[in-house]
Design a protein around this motif. Structure first.
Motif, PDB file in Angstrom:
ATOM      1  N   GLY A   1      91.875  30.524  79.673  1.00 15.17           N
ATOM      2  CA  GLY A   1      91.635  28.991  80.027  1.00 15.17           C
ATOM      3  C   GLY A   1      93.177  28.410  80.158  1.00 15.17           C
ATOM      4  O   GLY A   1      93.193  27.373  80.942  1.00 15.17           O
ATOM      5  N   ASN A   2      94.212  28.918  79.599  1.00 10.58           N
ATOM      6  CA  ASN A   2      95.407  28.214  79.713  1.00 10.58           C
ATOM      7  C   ASN A   2      96.261  29.130  80.938  1.00 10.58           C
ATOM      8  O   ASN A   2      97.432  28.641  80.931  1.00 10.58           O
ATOM      9  CB  ASN A   2      96.542  28.768  78.254  1.00 10.58           C
ATOM     10  N   LYS A   3      95.796  29.853  81.583  1.00  9.90           N
ATOM     11  CA  LYS A   3      96.370  30.236  82.824  1.00  9.90           C
ATOM     12  C   LYS A   3      96.036  29.282  84.033  1.00  9.90           C
ATOM     13  O   LYS A   3      95.086  28.598  84.316  1.00  9.90           O
ATOM     14  CB  LYS A   3      95.859  31.718  83.465  1.00  9.90           C
TER      15      LYS A   3
ATOM     16  N   GLY B   1      79.085  18.968  86.239  1.00  9.22           N
ATOM     17  CA  GLY B   1      80.264  19.503  86.434  1.00  9.22           C
ATOM     18  C   GLY B   1      81.127  19.310  87.558  1.00  9.22           C
ATOM     19  O   GLY B   1      82.410  19.913  88.011  1.00  9.22           O
ATOM     20  N   PHE B   2      80.499  18.771  88.635  1.00 13.83           N
ATOM     21  CA  PHE B   2      81.234  18.569  90.030  1.00 13.83           C
ATOM     22  C   PHE B   2      82.729  17.975  90.056  1.00 13.83           C
ATOM     23  O   PHE B   2      83.287  18.308  90.457  1.00 13.83           O
ATOM     24  CB  PHE B   2      80.546  17.522  90.946  1.00 13.83           C
ATOM     25  N   GLU B   3      82.924  16.807  88.785  1.00 14.08           N
ATOM     26  CA  GLU B   3      84.237  16.509  88.539  1.00 14.08           C
ATOM     27  C   GLU B   3      85.132  17.250  88.204  1.00 14.08           C
ATOM     28  O   GLU B   3      86.374  17.157  88.281  1.00 14.08           O
ATOM     29  CB  GLU B   3      84.011  15.327  87.608  1.00 14.08           C
ATOM     30  N   VAL B   4      84.909  18.627  87.679  1.00 19.62           N
ATOM     31  CA  VAL B   4      85.781  19.430  87.431  1.00 19.62           C
ATOM     32  C   VAL B   4      86.479  20.119  88.637  1.00 19.62           C
ATOM     33  O   VAL B   4      87.601  20.535  88.610  1.00 19.62           O
ATOM     34  CB  VAL B   4      85.258  20.866  86.671  1.00 19.62           C
ATOM     35  N   VAL B   5      85.741  20.193  89.777  1.00 22.13           N
ATOM     36  CA  VAL B   5      86.314  20.411  91.107  1.00 22.13           C
ATOM     37  C   VAL B   5      87.273  19.631  91.462  1.00 22.13           C
ATOM     38  O   VAL B   5      88.433  19.850  91.931  1.00 22.13           O
ATOM     39  CB  VAL B   5      85.244  20.689  92.080  1.00 22.13           C
ATOM     40  N   ALA B   6      87.038  18.265  91.290  1.00 17.23           N
ATOM     41  CA  ALA B   6      87.860  17.379  91.545  1.00 17.23           C
ATOM     42  C   ALA B   6      89.143  17.216  90.755  1.00 17.23           C
ATOM     43  O   ALA B   6      90.207  16.948  91.236  1.00 17.23           O
ATOM     44  CB  ALA B   6      87.011  15.653  91.394  1.00 17.23           C
ATOM     45  N   THR B   7      89.171  17.843  89.608  1.00 22.03           N
ATOM     46  CA  THR B   7      90.384  17.822  88.810  1.00 22.03           C
ATOM     47  C   THR B   7      91.433  18.897  89.367  1.00 22.03           C
ATOM     48  O   THR B   7      92.634  18.867  88.888  1.00 22.03           O
ATOM     49  CB  THR B   7      90.169  18.121  87.371  1.00 22.03           C
ATOM     50  N   MET B   8      90.779  19.686  90.333  1.00 18.43           N
ATOM     51  CA  MET B   8      91.589  20.660  90.761  1.00 18.43           C
ATOM     52  C   MET B   8      92.288  20.372  92.295  1.00 18.43           C
ATOM     53  O   MET B   8      92.885  21.024  92.882  1.00 18.43           O
ATOM     54  CB  MET B   8      90.649  22.299  91.152  1.00 18.43           C
ATOM     55  N   SER B   9      92.258  18.991  92.287  1.00 13.36           N
ATOM     56  CA  SER B   9      92.759  18.450  93.714  1.00 13.36           C
ATOM     57  C   SER B   9      94.303  18.828  93.911  1.00 13.36           C
ATOM     58  O   SER B   9      94.660  19.198  95.191  1.00 13.36           O
ATOM     59  CB  SER B   9      92.545  17.049  93.864  1.00 13.36           C
TER      60      SER B   9
ATOM     61  N   THR C   1      79.533  36.349  82.635  1.00 13.93           N
ATOM     62  CA  THR C   1      79.461  34.795  83.157  1.00 13.93           C
ATOM     63  C   THR C   1      79.631  33.887  81.961  1.00 13.93           C
ATOM     64  O   THR C   1      80.130  32.885  82.077  1.00 13.93           O
ATOM     65  CB  THR C   1      78.038  34.634  83.812  1.00 13.93           C
ATOM     66  N   LEU C   2      79.416  34.377  80.734  1.00 13.59           N
ATOM     67  CA  LEU C   2      79.455  33.409  79.722  1.00 13.59           C
ATOM     68  C   LEU C   2      81.061  33.192  79.468  1.00 13.59           C
ATOM     69  O   LEU C   2      81.580  31.872  79.282  1.00 13.59           O
ATOM     70  CB  LEU C   2      78.803  33.894  78.339  1.00 13.59           C
ATOM     71  N   ALA C   3      81.715  34.201  79.356  1.00 15.29           N
ATOM     72  CA  ALA C   3      83.308  33.933  79.315  1.00 15.29           C
ATOM     73  C   ALA C   3      83.686  33.150  80.488  1.00 15.29           C
ATOM     74  O   ALA C   3      84.784  32.334  80.297  1.00 15.29           O
ATOM     75  CB  ALA C   3      83.921  35.498  79.096  1.00 15.29           C
ATOM     76  N   SER C   4      83.449  33.471  81.671  1.00 13.19           N
ATOM     77  CA  SER C   4      84.084  33.000  82.885  1.00 13.19           C
ATOM     78  C   SER C   4      83.897  31.506  83.003  1.00 13.19           C
ATOM     79  O   SER C   4      84.531  30.561  83.457  1.00 13.19           O
ATOM     80  CB  SER C   4      83.681  33.781  84.071  1.00 13.19           C
ATOM     81  N   GLU C   5      82.298  31.279  82.522  1.00 12.87           N
ATOM     82  CA  GLU C   5      82.121  29.766  82.376  1.00 12.87           C
ATOM     83  C   GLU C   5      82.782  29.082  81.860  1.00 12.87           C
ATOM     84  O   GLU C   5      83.069  27.866  82.042  1.00 12.87           O
ATOM     85  CB  GLU C   5      80.400  29.870  81.957  1.00 12.87           C
ATOM     86  N   MET C   6      83.116  29.466  80.716  1.00 13.35           N
ATOM     87  CA  MET C   6      84.193  28.568  79.476  1.00 13.35           C
ATOM     88  C   MET C   6      85.601  28.611  80.346  1.00 13.35           C
ATOM     89  O   MET C   6      86.029  27.584  80.092  1.00 13.35           O
ATOM     90  CB  MET C   6      84.070  29.443  78.306  1.00 13.35           C
ATOM     91  N   VAL C   7      85.786  29.949  80.877  1.00 15.21           N
ATOM     92  CA  VAL C   7      87.294  29.648  81.304  1.00 15.21           C
ATOM     93  C   VAL C   7      87.347  28.422  82.726  1.00 15.21           C
ATOM     94  O   VAL C   7      88.050  27.526  82.649  1.00 15.21           O
ATOM     95  CB  VAL C   7      87.537  30.782  81.986  1.00 15.21           C
ATOM     96  N   SER C   8      86.290  28.393  83.519  1.00 20.40           N
ATOM     97  CA  SER C   8      86.206  27.455  84.496  1.00 20.40           C
ATOM     98  C   SER C   8      86.162  26.020  83.939  1.00 20.40           C
ATOM     99  O   SER C   8      86.695  25.265  84.447  1.00 20.40           O
ATOM    100  CB  SER C   8      85.149  27.762  85.447  1.00 20.40           C
ATOM    101  N   TRP C   9      85.377  25.739  82.826  1.00 23.98           N
ATOM    102  CA  TRP C   9      85.297  24.391  82.456  1.00 23.98           C
ATOM    103  C   TRP C   9      86.656  24.217  81.658  1.00 23.98           C
ATOM    104  O   TRP C   9      87.059  22.931  81.641  1.00 23.98           O
ATOM    105  CB  TRP C   9      84.181  24.470  81.079  1.00 23.98           C
TER     106      TRP C   9
END
Length: 452
Positions: A135-137, A203-211, A283-291
């Motif tokens: 998640g720090n990458k 979770g849609f706003e997480v996509v917005a933080t990737m602007s 998916t459990l691990a990747s879900e946490m990485v994405s958030w």
């Protein structure tokens, strides 16, 4: 010539699937019974749709990396932004600890073994710190993890749906789907599970933080939300139908896992269930990485703005918010270590419920912020605007807000006074109060130091 950024529309759509599609809560939602179909469709229309449209407008009008924090701070000031940032952040390590517990449980199920406390704890801590490191990458380095996770989630949901429909067609429908049973039941136990469905839509706003990593965020954000939203809605409805027609609702509970659903459908563990289990672990691990990529950015942004302590704002050489990331790992590790000694041994659901409430509380600030910014800052350019006249916009704002508040109350307040409900909800209520009080102290102390 400006170099193109590494996060494109395709990646944004897949990321929305990874962030929002919560496959581990499909079975708890199905525990509601046949009326889950009513609630899925009702909440898709009256919560998910307006939430997606409002996120698109705010995400394109206010394109900073602060996401939800930016919107609430702009509307109500830094202190309210700090409260939002605290609740939005603290839900994450609580959620991560619950998924760490679930991760070890799934491994135990796949290996047909009851692991002792210490082996389980080592696996859970390994899960937590693997997620923290990944998640720090930067998103450009992690997007392949998220893209693969999106396809893994789609495979799991399609498999669940197809298998459920096949079982229903060959063995009969497991639940009574008559019109009366499809209507919502006004009992506390069913309504208390609605928080799971609303949680599934966030979770849609997480996509917005990737602007900042997008080529054209003002165009890509609403596109990702629309395309991703349609795909997510279809997948959720498919999974709900698959579980609902194949598994009797009384065999499911709020703590039922995804793997339990497949085992109940097939009748035993086989190679296909093991394959699903491996995909599920990924998916459990990747879900946490994405958030993490969204939550940590918001916490860092708030810290730099003086709304949270400075430790949240620490960065590494790649300008990644490692301060918030390592705090995630520390808090989640503490929860994992103490979890076996909590009297309520249904640890996953206890942690998951507290994390759900914290996240819902943070979103309860978003809708009022939207309507206020419409009034106070009408001249801000809005590349995407929620359609409709003043009445329509008001309804799209306040109906989701009321649903959030009702859902929070139903989740944390024992309403019927039964021993089961009191023992199940009181820990969540107490945990929620403690979480809010800690956040209030942190925000006030941070603000007082800033004012000196």
């Amino acid at each position: 010539m400006m170099k193109k950024k590494g996060f494109h529309l395709f990646d944004a759509v897949l990321m929305s699937v990874v962030v929002i599609m919560v496959v581990e809560s499909v079975a708890p939602a199905a525990a509601i019974g046949p009326s889950q179909f009513f609630w899925w469709i009702f909440l898709l229309i009256f919560f998910f749709l307006p939430y997606g449209l409002i996120s698109s407008e705010l995400g394109t009008a206010y394109t900073g990396d602060g996401g939800l924090y930016d919107w609430v701070k702009e509307a109500f000031g830094v202190r309210w932004g700090g409260r939002l940032a605290w609740l939005y952040w603290i839900n994450y390590p609580i959620w991560m600890s619950s998924l760490a517990v679930l991760f070890s449980q799934v491994i135990g199920t796949l290996l047909h073994t009851n692991m002792n406390i210490w082996v389980s704890m080592i696996i859970q801590l390994a899960f937590v710190w693997t997620v923290v490191i990944l998640g720090n990458k930067p998103i450009s380095e992690s997007k392949w993890i998220l893209n693969l996770a999106a396809f893994a989630k789609i495979f799991i949901i399609v498999a669940l749906s197809v298998l459920g429909i096949y079982i229903a067609a060959t063995k009969g429908i497991a639940n009574d789907l008559s019109f009366g049973n499809l209507l919502p039941k006004a009992n506390v136990s069913s309504l208390s599970n609605l928080s799971v469905i609303i949680f599934n839509f966030l979770g849609f706003e997480v996509v917005a933080t990737m602007s900042g990593d997008m080529d054209n965020p003002k165009k890509q954000i609403p596109q990702a939300i629309v395309y991703g939203g349609i795909l997510i809605a279809l997948l959720y409805l498919l999974s709900a139908f698959g579980v609902g027609v194949a598994i009797p609702a009384d065999k499911l509970s709020p703590s039922s896992g995804l793997l339990d659903s497949f085992i109940l459908m097939i009748g035993h563990m086989n190679w296909f269930v093991i394959l699903i289990g491996i995909f599920f672990l990924y998916t459990l691990a990747s879900e946490m990485v994405s958030w993490a990529l969204g939550v940590n950015v918001v916490a860092e942004y708030a810290a730099k703005d003086g709304a949270l302590p400075k430790i949240f704002g620490r960065e590494d050489k790649n300008h990644m918010p490692v301060g918030a990331g390592y705090l995630n790992g520390i808090v989640a590790s503490i929860l994992v270590v103490i979890s076996p000694f909590i009297p309520n041994q249904d640890i996953f659901w206890a942690f998951f419920s507290l994390n759900v409430v914290a996240l819902l509380l943070s979103y309860s600030m978003m809708f009022p912020a939207f309507i206020k910014l419409r009034k106070t800052e009408p001249d801000i350019a809005r590349p995407f605007k929620v359609p409709g006249n003043k009445l329509v916009v008001s309804l799209m704002t306040w109906i989701p807000e009321i649903l959030l508040i009702i859902t929070i109350i139903l989740t944390i307040v024992p309403l019927n006074g039964s021993k089961t409900e009191i023992s199940g909800k009181m820990p969540i209520l107490i945990g929620t109060i403690i979480t809010i009080l800690i956040g209030e102290v942190i925000v006030q102390v941070t603000q007082n130091r800033k004012d000196i």
